[in-house]
Design an enzyme around this catalytic site. Structure first.
Site, mmCIF file in Angstrom:
data_model
loop_
_atom_site.group_PDB
_atom_site.id
_atom_site.type_symbol
_atom_site.label_atom_id
_atom_site.label_comp_id
_atom_site.label_asym_id
_atom_site.label_seq_id
_atom_site.Cartn_x
_atom_site.Cartn_y
_atom_site.Cartn_z
ATOM 1 N N LYS A 208 39.901 42.276 44.411
ATOM 2 C CA LYS A 208 41.276 42.519 43.976
ATOM 3 C C LYS A 208 42.125 41.245 43.912
ATOM 4 O O LYS A 208 43.070 41.177 43.150
ATOM 5 C CB LYS A 208 41.948 43.517 44.924
ATOM 6 C CG LYS A 208 41.535 44.944 44.633
ATOM 7 C CD LYS A 208 42.557 45.920 45.215
ATOM 8 C CE LYS A 208 42.088 47.337 45.011
ATOM 9 N NZ LYS A 208 41.800 48.040 46.270
ATOM 10 N N ARG A 209 41.752 40.291 44.749
ATOM 11 C CA ARG A 209 42.497 39.024 44.725
ATOM 12 C C ARG A 209 42.467 38.381 43.350
ATOM 13 O O ARG A 209 43.314 37.590 42.991
ATOM 14 C CB ARG A 209 41.902 38.027 45.732
ATOM 15 C CG ARG A 209 42.254 38.282 47.168
ATOM 16 C CD ARG A 209 41.776 37.139 48.038
ATOM 17 N NE ARG A 209 40.340 36.901 47.894
ATOM 18 C CZ ARG A 209 39.816 35.827 47.327
ATOM 19 N NH1 ARG A 209 40.588 34.871 46.871
ATOM 20 N NH2 ARG A 209 38.503 35.700 47.226
#
Ligand code: GLU
Length: 471
Positions: free
Chosen positions: A243-244
């Site tokens: 998700k980063r």
């Protein structure tokens, strides 16, 4: 017959990495005219959610991955129990009464000594009578698989090559938790065996599980399938894609207006390419024809969002039919509130503008002037209109439109030339005046395209409104 499966856990949205696993597994099955199973691994009752399962199925369908058989592990507990009993009877498994506290102590001890933790095997030696007695006393227990001491477990991975892991590295592991639920390593074997899976295609994070599973196959007398462990997908910074790195679920891309055909194609190239070719655009049928696990790269692939965007643009412009583009983009135009009741008009717009955007959300922005007549013109653009000879240009344009139709961008250019000559203005003044008056913007889809597509009455009335204010 070849049979593969995709076995997602419904504990989150379908991640791009898992989608690629599903695609490779599916392509390998179809390439070999084999079967493909979808198995929802929902034995973790706390983390599994119906909502995730529904989304998973939706995303897979959207990507065009069709399955021949469908299973849900939560509906198969009776089957698992039967096989646990078999292992208990044959002595391959035993009940373990060690408490979480005792196990924690063992773990701490190993950590202190700086060695890898494995279960001490304390309950291995309990006699059936002793075990029965403890059960009667109501002591909670797990069931562990008895791992043969010192055995080297070897397999030839179709992607990763020769892999060898010593059983002492992990020791006796739990196959049924104290709440009675069977664990992943156990149910995956029972399912893959009973479902006739010949090739297990999955992420390389499962390599450490594979020797445990091989031991269970052997203990149950099942044939061991072939394994293909796919390398991880990395972000641009070379750390595991997460998700980063921004949008990493299929749902994100569906909602952002990517074509499933393009995403499917792009994901295939993450770790695979046909031997001896640098071609990149393939239909699903071509991929089925060409795909083979032996051509999967064993090194990690890097996800490049810009490349995916580019490929989506290629699909929008050159690959899909107008009919397909229309069907795929329509929901986006509708939810933007655009009037799409005139199918012929919408298709005409799409046909003439499909080179102007790479995603459907971008299309919604860029196509606004084709669908919305209320044009807002920012103060600085108003001043620009006032600074130019816009009033004359726009009046002349509206006047000439009355008795002529603009069918093509060339017609528009011709008319602009005419006005340029008659009024002696610069081309820039004409184009900027028209663009600001009709779109409220200085950039966007070609104004000649807009003017030859938008119905004449709407052009005239938009110009009329600006003239009123300018005059
Ligand atoms: N449910 C497992 C996962 O999502 C499947 C692993 C496997 O394919 O064996 O990671």
């Amino acid at each position: 017959m070849v049979k593969t499966r995709f076995a997602p856990s419904p504990t989150g949205y379908l991640h791009l990495g898992n989608a690629r696993t599903a695609i490779f597994s599916y392509l390998f099955a179809r390439h070999n005219r084999g079967g493909f199973v979808l198995r929802v691994e929902d034995t973790d009752r706390e983390r599994s959610k119906k909502e995730f399962e529904e989304m998973l199925l939706k995303d897979l369908e959207w990507l065009g991955i069709e399955w021949d058989e469908f299973y849900r592990q939560s509906e198969r507990f009776d089957i698992y129990r039967e096989y646990v009993n078999k292992l208990l009877e044959s002595g391959h498994a035993y009940p373990c009464f060690c408490t979480p506290e005792e196990l924690e102590k063992e773990r701490e001890e190993a950590q202190r000594k700086g060695i890898a933790y494995r279960y001490s095997g304390k309950c291995r030696v309990l006699t059936p009578e002793e075990a029965e007695k403890l059960k009667k006393e109501g002591k909670p227990f797990t069931i562990r698989f008895r791992v043969p001491d010192g055995e080297e477990i070897v397999f030839e991975d179709l992607v990763k090559g020769h892999i060898s892991i010593n059983a002492d590295d992990f020791g006796d592991f739990v196959i049924v938790r104290s709440d009675g639920s069977p664990t992943y390593n156990f149910v995956v074997v029972v399912d893959d065996a009973l479902m006739g899976i010949t090739h297990v295609v999955r992420g390389e994070d499962h390599i450490p599980n594979t020797p445990k599973q091989i031991l269970i196959y052997r203990a149950l007398g099942f044939e061991v399938p072939k394994f293909a462990h796919l390398p991880v997908i990395l972000g641009e910074d070379r750390s595991k894609l997460s998700k980063r790195h921004g949008a990493v679920s299929v749902m994100n891309y569906r909602e952002e207006g990517f074509l499933p055909e393009a995403l499917f194609n792009y994901l295939c190239l993450l770790g695979w390419s046909p031997p001896g070719s640098d071609r990149e655009i393939f239909s699903k049928e071509e991929l089925i024809e060409l795909f083979d696990l032996k051509d999967v790269n064993s090194a990690p692939a890097v996800f490049n969002r810009e490349k995916l965007r580019w490929m989506n643009g290629v699909y929008i412009r050159d690959v899909v039919s107008l009919e397909r583009l229309y069907e795929a983009i329509l929901p986006f135009l509708e939810s933007a509130g655009y009037d799409v009741s005139d199918e012929e008009y919408v298709k005409k717009v799409l046909e003439r503008t499909r080179d102007a955007y790479d995603t459907f959300t971008e299309a919604v922005e860029k196509l606004r002037p084709f669908f919305v007549d209320e044009i807002e013109i920012e103060p600085d653009l108003w001043s620009r209109l006032e600074d130019m000879r816009s009033y004359e240009v726009l009046s002349a344009f509206a006047e000439k439109l009355k008795d002529r139709d603009l069918e093509t961008p060339e017609d528009v250019k011709k008319l602009a030339k005419e006005i340029q000559k008659e009024l002696g203005v610069k081309p820039k003044e004409i184009w900027h005046s028209l663009r600001i008056a009709l779109t409220g913007q200085l950039e966007g889809v070609g104004i000649d395209v807009l003017l030859s597509t938008l119905p004449k009455e709407r052009v005239i009335s938009r110009i009329g409104r600006v003239l009123e204010k300018l005059g």
